[in-house]
Design an enzyme around this catalytic site. Structure first.
Site, mmCIF file in Angstrom:
data_model
loop_
_atom_site.group_PDB
_atom_site.id
_atom_site.type_symbol
_atom_site.label_atom_id
_atom_site.label_comp_id
_atom_site.label_asym_id
_atom_site.label_seq_id
_atom_site.Cartn_x
_atom_site.Cartn_y
_atom_site.Cartn_z
ATOM 1 N N GLY A 183 148.498 33.785 66.044
ATOM 2 C CA GLY A 183 148.020 33.475 67.327
ATOM 3 C C GLY A 183 146.994 32.608 67.487
ATOM 4 O O GLY A 183 146.037 32.511 66.850
ATOM 5 N N CYS A 184 146.987 31.745 68.586
ATOM 6 C CA CYS A 184 145.672 30.896 68.519
ATOM 7 C C CYS A 184 144.437 31.463 68.906
ATOM 8 O O CYS A 184 143.543 30.994 68.441
ATOM 9 C CB CYS A 184 146.224 29.681 69.787
ATOM 10 S SG CYS A 184 146.458 30.314 71.370
ATOM 11 N N ASN A 185 144.684 32.411 69.813
ATOM 12 C CA ASN A 185 143.286 33.217 70.234
ATOM 13 C C ASN A 185 143.013 34.077 68.780
ATOM 14 O O ASN A 185 141.725 34.154 68.671
ATOM 15 C CB ASN A 185 143.340 34.083 71.109
ATOM 16 C CG ASN A 185 143.826 33.538 72.477
ATOM 17 O OD1 ASN A 185 143.482 32.498 72.775
ATOM 18 N ND2 ASN A 185 144.978 34.134 73.391
ATOM 19 N N THR A 230 141.030 31.589 66.190
ATOM 20 C CA THR A 230 139.636 31.436 66.500
ATOM 21 C C THR A 230 138.776 32.773 66.420
ATOM 22 O O THR A 230 137.717 32.389 65.930
ATOM 23 C CB THR A 230 139.825 31.152 68.106
ATOM 24 O OG1 THR A 230 140.783 30.060 68.508
ATOM 25 C CG2 THR A 230 138.464 30.329 68.514
#
Length: 342
Positions: free
Chosen positions: A148-150, A153
């Site tokens: 997932g992109c979140n 990060t």
């Protein structure tokens, strides 16, 4: 020899980003693009910025001949990807960009996504695609699950700190802002310009965001015990980018030193000088993640701020990075472009 690539679900944002990246890749060529609702259309009619890239027209998945394909990217929605990938040739290498194979435990998938997994055997085989931490496993994988992109990060900011025990594991807070492309291309009322512009809002409050499943899985794995973070995402009216601000208890100088050591030699993770903070502007359109560490002189906490492009390092760029490893190519191939500024 140039590797032949298929992109399934090419008409979404992550599919288009894959096309952009692979169009400039020295060792890959796209031989098939699928988009069932737009089958028969040129890719440039869906995304005019791809005009001149020499891409094939969109077709339906069942019309793709996979016999000559070296690797397929699957950019379909979660719950759709698992059934499609299950039906692909068993020897075809696949990088999945959906959420379907990120969680190793079928019970965790059911908990966070509200349904049983249709391909639990593949789910257990899939390698989690956080490249900098699973590089060796990814090289030998048949199926890699894009993060997932979140979740990516937050992990770039915190994973080395949790693994090295330099922060309080019971008091970690992540506040994150994501651009609107993170919500996909489907028409939704709350994403209309008049609904979203000139404002921002938190969503998935109360520990309900599905990327918490990835944080739980990965942080608990490296800590050797259960770790649960507090995570609040926000949607903001810009196109690309994620900015995560993480609040932890720990010595800020030691945290900065730990991150600097952990990412020494990593091409795509840049730890800024102590006290500097990154901006989404500086990583837009790139496969880079910038991380800054600041000491909060009032609370005694440290603040770790990470910025990346949700469509690139947070999704499609990292997918290409993983595909490079799976295909025996240079890991950085096609990914060294700098951002566009201003």
């Amino acid at each position: 020899m140039t590797k032949k690539i298929a992109i399934l679900g090419a008409s979404g944002y992550t599919g288009a980003e894959l096309c952009r990246l692979i169009a400039g890749h020295p060792d890959m060529t796209i031989v098939a693009l699928t988009g069932d609702r737009k089958a028969g259309q040129p890719m440039a009619s869906v995304y005019p910025f791809l005009r001149g890239a020499g891409l094939p027209d969109l077709v339906r998945i069942e019309d793709v001949d996979f016999s000559g394909v070296d690797l397929a990217f699957c950019a379909l929605p979660h719950a759709t990807s698992q059934s499609v990938i299950k039906a692909l040739p068993a020897d075809l290498k696949v990088v999945d960009l959906s959420a379907d194979f990120r969680l190793r435990d079928p019970a965790d998938y059911a908990k966070w996504y509200g349904k049983d997994h249709d391909a639990p055997a593949l789910q257990k085989q899939a390698i989690y695609g956080l490249t900098e931490f699973y590089r060796d496993q990814i090289r030998d994988a048949r199926l890699v699950a894009g993060t997932g992109c979140n979740a990516a990060t937050g992990q770039f900011a915190l994973r080395p700190l949790i693994e090295n025990g330099v922060v309080d594991l019971d008091d970690i807070i992540i506040d994150l802002i994501c651009g609107v492309s993170g919500a996909g291309r489907a028409l939704k009322e709350n994403l209309l310009h008049a609904e979203l512009s000139e404002g921002t809002h938190a969503y998935a409050l109360g520990g309900t965001h599905r990327h918490l499943g990835e944080f739980d899985q990965e942080f608990s794995k490296v800590a050797g015990r259960k770790v649960e973070v507090q995570f609040t995402p926000h949607l903001a009216p810009f196109n690309r980018g994620i900015l995560a601000t993480c609040y932890v208890k720990g010595d800020a100088q030691a945290i900065h030193a730990t991150l600097t050591a952990a990412y020494r030699g990593e091409m795509f993770i840049e730890v800024l000088p102590f006290g500097a903070a990154p901006s989404t502007h500086d990583v837009r359109g790139t496969n880079y993640c910038h991380i800054g560490v600041v000491a909060d002189r009032r609370s005694g906490r440290a603040q770790i701020v990470a910025a990346l492009d949700n469509l690139c390092k947070g999704s499609s760029g990292q997918a290409v990075q993983n595909a490079n490893l799976m295909l025996g190519l240079e890991e950085t191939a096609g990914l060294l472009g700098l951002g566009v500024f201003p």
